[in-house]
Design an enzyme around this catalytic site. Structure first.
Site, PDB file in Angstrom:
ATOM      1  N   LYS A 103      48.057 -28.682 -15.353  1.00  0.00           N
ATOM      2  CA  LYS A 103      46.741 -28.054 -15.156  1.00  0.00           C
ATOM      3  C   LYS A 103      46.857 -26.920 -14.141  1.00  0.00           C
ATOM      4  CE  LYS A 103      43.162 -28.353 -12.558  1.00  0.00           C
ATOM      5  NZ  LYS A 103      42.811 -26.925 -12.613  1.00  0.00           N
ATOM      6  N   GLY A 117      40.566 -25.673 -16.837  1.00  0.00           N
ATOM      7  CA  GLY A 117      39.172 -25.971 -16.497  1.00  0.00           C
ATOM      8  C   GLY A 117      39.020 -26.146 -15.007  1.00  0.00           C
ATOM      9  N   GLU A 122      52.479 -31.172  -2.280  1.00  0.00           N
ATOM     10  CA  GLU A 122      52.935 -29.955  -1.581  1.00  0.00           C
ATOM     11  C   GLU A 122      51.667 -29.260  -1.125  1.00  0.00           C
ATOM     12  OE1 GLU A 122      56.005 -29.369  -1.029  1.00  0.00           O
ATOM     13  OE2 GLU A 122      57.279 -29.802  -2.755  1.00  0.00           O
ATOM     14  N   CYS A 172      51.837 -20.676   1.018  1.00  0.00           N
ATOM     15  CA  CYS A 172      51.788 -21.886   1.843  1.00  0.00           C
ATOM     16  C   CYS A 172      52.788 -21.811   2.981  1.00  0.00           C
ATOM     17  CB  CYS A 172      52.060 -23.102   0.968  1.00  0.00           C
ATOM     18  SG  CYS A 172      53.520 -22.887  -0.048  1.00  0.00           S
ATOM     19  N   GLU A 220      44.276 -22.869   7.990  1.00  0.00           N
ATOM     20  CA  GLU A 220      45.013 -22.005   7.066  1.00  0.00           C
ATOM     21  C   GLU A 220      44.063 -20.948   6.512  1.00  0.00           C
ATOM     22  OE1 GLU A 220      46.106 -23.736   3.268  1.00  0.00           O
ATOM     23  OE2 GLU A 220      48.116 -22.900   3.475  1.00  0.00           O
TER      24      GLU A 220
HETATM   25  P1  NAD Z   1      43.172 -26.184  -4.296  1.00  0.00           P
HETATM   26  O1  NAD Z   1      43.593 -27.427  -3.608  1.00  0.00           O
HETATM   27  O2  NAD Z   1      41.766 -25.760  -4.156  1.00  0.00           O
HETATM   28  O3  NAD Z   1      43.447 -26.323  -5.863  1.00  0.00           O
HETATM   29  C1  NAD Z   1      44.715 -26.675  -6.364  1.00  0.00           C
HETATM   30  C2  NAD Z   1      44.554 -27.262  -7.757  1.00  0.00           C
HETATM   31  O4  NAD Z   1      43.812 -28.477  -7.670  1.00  0.00           O
HETATM   32  C3  NAD Z   1      43.795 -26.368  -8.721  1.00  0.00           C
HETATM   33  O5  NAD Z   1      44.398 -26.443  -9.990  1.00  0.00           O
HETATM   34  C4  NAD Z   1      42.419 -26.996  -8.741  1.00  0.00           C
HETATM   35  O6  NAD Z   1      41.704 -26.756  -9.935  1.00  0.00           O
HETATM   36  C5  NAD Z   1      42.779 -28.470  -8.625  1.00  0.00           C
HETATM   37  N1  NAD Z   1      41.685 -29.339  -8.171  1.00  0.00           N
HETATM   38  C6  NAD Z   1      40.658 -29.034  -7.347  1.00  0.00           C
HETATM   39  N2  NAD Z   1      39.842 -30.114  -7.210  1.00  0.00           N
HETATM   40  C7  NAD Z   1      40.388 -31.122  -7.937  1.00  0.00           C
HETATM   41  C8  NAD Z   1      40.035 -32.466  -8.205  1.00  0.00           C
HETATM   42  N3  NAD Z   1      38.952 -33.016  -7.683  1.00  0.00           N
HETATM   43  N4  NAD Z   1      40.821 -33.196  -9.006  1.00  0.00           N
HETATM   44  C9  NAD Z   1      41.949 -32.669  -9.531  1.00  0.00           C
HETATM   45  N5  NAD Z   1      42.330 -31.390  -9.344  1.00  0.00           N
HETATM   46  C10 NAD Z   1      41.559 -30.619  -8.556  1.00  0.00           C
HETATM   47  O7  NAD Z   1      44.184 -25.035  -3.809  1.00  0.00           O
HETATM   48  P2  NAD Z   1      44.150 -23.490  -4.161  1.00  0.00           P
HETATM   49  O8  NAD Z   1      43.020 -22.844  -3.449  1.00  0.00           O
HETATM   50  O9  NAD Z   1      44.281 -23.296  -5.633  1.00  0.00           O
HETATM   51  O10 NAD Z   1      45.549 -23.017  -3.519  1.00  0.00           O
HETATM   52  C11 NAD Z   1      45.729 -22.738  -2.193  1.00  0.00           C
HETATM   53  C12 NAD Z   1      46.296 -23.928  -1.441  1.00  0.00           C
HETATM   54  O11 NAD Z   1      47.517 -24.368  -2.038  1.00  0.00           O
HETATM   55  C13 NAD Z   1      46.671 -23.594  -0.005  1.00  0.00           C
HETATM   56  O12 NAD Z   1      46.247 -24.633   0.842  1.00  0.00           O
HETATM   57  C14 NAD Z   1      48.181 -23.507  -0.042  1.00  0.00           C
HETATM   58  O13 NAD Z   1      48.806 -23.745   1.197  1.00  0.00           O
HETATM   59  C15 NAD Z   1      48.509 -24.558  -1.028  1.00  0.00           C
HETATM   60  N6  NAD Z   1      49.857 -24.365  -1.569  1.00  0.00           N
HETATM   61  C16 NAD Z   1      50.859 -25.209  -1.176  1.00  0.00           C
HETATM   62  C17 NAD Z   1      52.162 -25.007  -1.637  1.00  0.00           C
HETATM   63  C18 NAD Z   1      53.296 -25.885  -1.194  1.00  0.00           C
HETATM   64  O14 NAD Z   1      54.332 -25.844  -1.849  1.00  0.00           O
HETATM   65  N7  NAD Z   1      53.165 -26.657  -0.137  1.00  0.00           N
HETATM   66  C19 NAD Z   1      52.426 -23.972  -2.534  1.00  0.00           C
HETATM   67  C20 NAD Z   1      51.391 -23.142  -2.920  1.00  0.00           C
HETATM   68  C21 NAD Z   1      50.101 -23.358  -2.434  1.00  0.00           C
END
Ligand code: NAD
Length: 492
Positions: free
Chosen positions: A182, A212, A256, A291, A393
């Site tokens: 997803k 979605g 992650e 990240c 962050e």
């Molecule tokens: P996010 O946590 O808002 O979303 C990540 C994913 O989770 C998306 O696909 C989103 O649709 C999904 N999601 C959201 N709510 C959910 C739920 N209730 N159930 C299941 N899935 C759900 O993160 P973002 O804004 O897309 O990305 C930025 C974040 O990602 C930052 O905090 C960044 O540090 C982190 N990140 C971490 C790494 C790593 O390797 N540690 C790498 C890239 C990004």
């Protein structure tokens, strides 16, 4: 409507059981083009529980045959995907630029090449999914084997959809799992394009992609009883929900998550090479949307003014703007929400007593940069290590800088965070560098460079930056297989 008709009006579809399909409701969600406010890069289906159910069922059905295939054969499929992807770098990079706003020259092509490298690395180590023999005596054969887990749910964020999509695909599929991926609805198009390419080399149902909202499609995946493992990359807040869902059904989870990583510059590193290293580590050319961004700079007091001056001068030369322009080095923030979040942090900090924007600040309201979600590189001095700008962050091109005099104090300030993802240390004194590397509470540390992760390096966070390791053979074995111990009585 036919697949080509959808394509002709900018609508992408989902991959379920080898078929390209829309949502049952027929609804689509828009994907913004961040470099041109008010325009779309495309649309993707708004899936929910019904589509997720079908994707998981397809992955369950495909699992036995995929699991039973020799690992080297699965590896070969990855190598073919790597070759095919390398032949299409330009197409992928253009779509990536369109949907994420990243500059094609400095970021999009590079991430596409990294993605091909990922398929090649994991394809190459496929035959290393080995067990061990335990020497219990001549009449006992006791051995362990690595088995796949079943259907994996891979949930990824918007900031590196190609590399992270590939990471979930390779690490899940190579050991014999099947996958429901997803991508984030903010940047799903390149991940879908990657799935189109992968599907040419994989049996139906081995890889499925659903799109979605997190609260609908993502939540349905978390709650699905057919999912054997949750592999999540995203924010710490959503990561907590993922872990709760895993706890409900006692299934493995790897997380992650976010970061607020330190960069420590020692007095003997007051030079242009270190300035470039700090810029790289802050991921300015990715608009700070990484990240691993080293977003807290701890500069030794004796070089503070001089180093900051050099850093500011260098950043003034960074070209921001149209991400398709080959001379652009820094593109746009991914969407309105994220742009407003970043501007919120900048605006709030500007009002705090003592805070000083050495460079950057609020984005321009007129001119070409105001046509997209562009934020200039911003550095705040005069900040307190307890403020939101230094604690949370931002996920934008915003660096804070704090002076230090004593090494212990620098390490203490670096570790004073609930995150622990990466750290960057700059010094010509290698023993000091290594001592500091050991003292920082981060999972991914670099001394004298500010580069990103390379496939093969075990990568993951300490503290609230995550659980589990990915990106490497060990990470794949740890996170995507389970060990079975079998003992045979040979004297029977
Ligand atoms: P996010 O946590 O808002 O979303 C990540 C994913 O989770 C998306 O696909 C989103 O649709 C999904 N999601 C959201 N709510 C959910 C739920 N209730 N159930 C299941 N899935 C759900 O993160 P973002 O804004 O897309 O990305 C930025 C974040 O990602 C930052 O905090 C960044 O540090 C982190 N990140 C971490 C790494 C790593 O390797 N540690 C790498 C890239 C990004």
């Amino acid at each position: 409507m036919t697949e080509s008709l959808h394509k002709s009006i900018g609508q992408e579809l989902m991959l379920i059981d080898g078929q390209w399909v829309g949502a049952d409701s027929g609804e689509f969600l828009p994907v913004e083009n961040p470099a041109k406010k008010g325009t779309e890069a495309g649309q993707v289906p708004r899936a929910g529980k019904a589509e997720v159910d079908r994707a998981v069922l397809a992955a369950q059905n495909a699992f036995p045959a995929w699991r039973d295939m020799p690992a080297r054969e699965r590896g070969k499929a990855m190598l073919k995907i790597a070759d095919a992807l390398e032949a299409q770098v330009e197409d992928f990079a253009r779509l990536y630029t369109l949907e994420t706003g990243n500059a094609i020259a400095t970021q999009s092509r590079g991430e596409t090449m990294l993605t091909a490298d990922m398929f090649r690395y994991f394809g190459g180590v496929a035959s290393e999914i080995k067990g061990e023999v335990v020497p219990l005596g001549e009449t006992l054969l006791s051995y362990s084997r690595r088995e796949p887990l079943g259907v994996v749910a891979g949930i990824i964020p918007w900031n590196a959809p190609l590399a992270l999509g590939a990471l979930k695909i390779t690490m899940a599929l190579v050991p014999g799992n099947t996958l429901v991926l997803k991508p984030s609805v903010e940047a799903p198009l390149t991940a879908i394009k990657l799935a189109r390419l992968c599907a040419e080399f994989l049996p139906p149902g081995v890889l499925n992609v659903v799109t979605g909202k997190g609260s609908e499609c993502g939540q349905a995946l978390l709650d699905h009883p057919g999912i054997a493992k949750l592999s999540f990359t995203g924010s710490t807040e959503v990561g907590q929900r993922i872990m709760q869902a895993a706890a409900e059904r006692i299934i493995p989870v790897s997380l992650e998550l976010g970061g607020k990583s330190p960069q420590i510059v020692f007095p003997d590193a007051n030079d242009d090479e270190t300035v470039q290293g700090v810029i790289n580590a802050m991921r300015f050319i990715r608009q700070g949307q990484s990240c691993t961004a080293g977003s807290r700079l701890f500069l030794h007091a004796s070089i503070y003014d001089d180093f900051l001056g050099r850093l500011t001068e260098k950043l003034k030369g960074l070209k921001i703007g149209d991400p398709f322009d080959e001379t652009t080095q820094m593109g746009a923030i991914v969407n309105r929400n994220q742009y407003e979040t970043v501007c919120g942090y900048i605006g709030e900090t500007l009002k705090l007593p003592g805070a000083n924007a050495v460079i950057g600040g609020m984005p321009p309201e007129t001119g070409p940069l105001s046509e997209g979600y562009f934020v200039e590189p911003t550095i705040f001095s005069g900040v307190d290590n307890e403020w939101r700008i230094t604690k949370e962050e931002v996920f934008g091109p915003v660096l804070t800088v704090i002076p230090w005099e004593d090494e212990t104090e620098a390490i203490q300030m670096s570790n004073d965070t609930h995150y622990g993802l990466s750290a960057f240390i700059f010094t010509r004194d290698i023993s000091k560098g290594l001592k500091t590397a050991q003292a920082v509470e981060s999972g991914f540390v670099q001394v004298n460079q500010g580069l990103g992760i390379v496939p093969g390096q075990s990568y993951g966070g300490f503290k609230q930056s995550g659980i589990g390791r990915e990106w490497s053979l060990e990470g794949m074995l740890e996170s995507f297989t389970r060990r079975k111990s079998i003992t045979v009585n040979l004297a029977y």
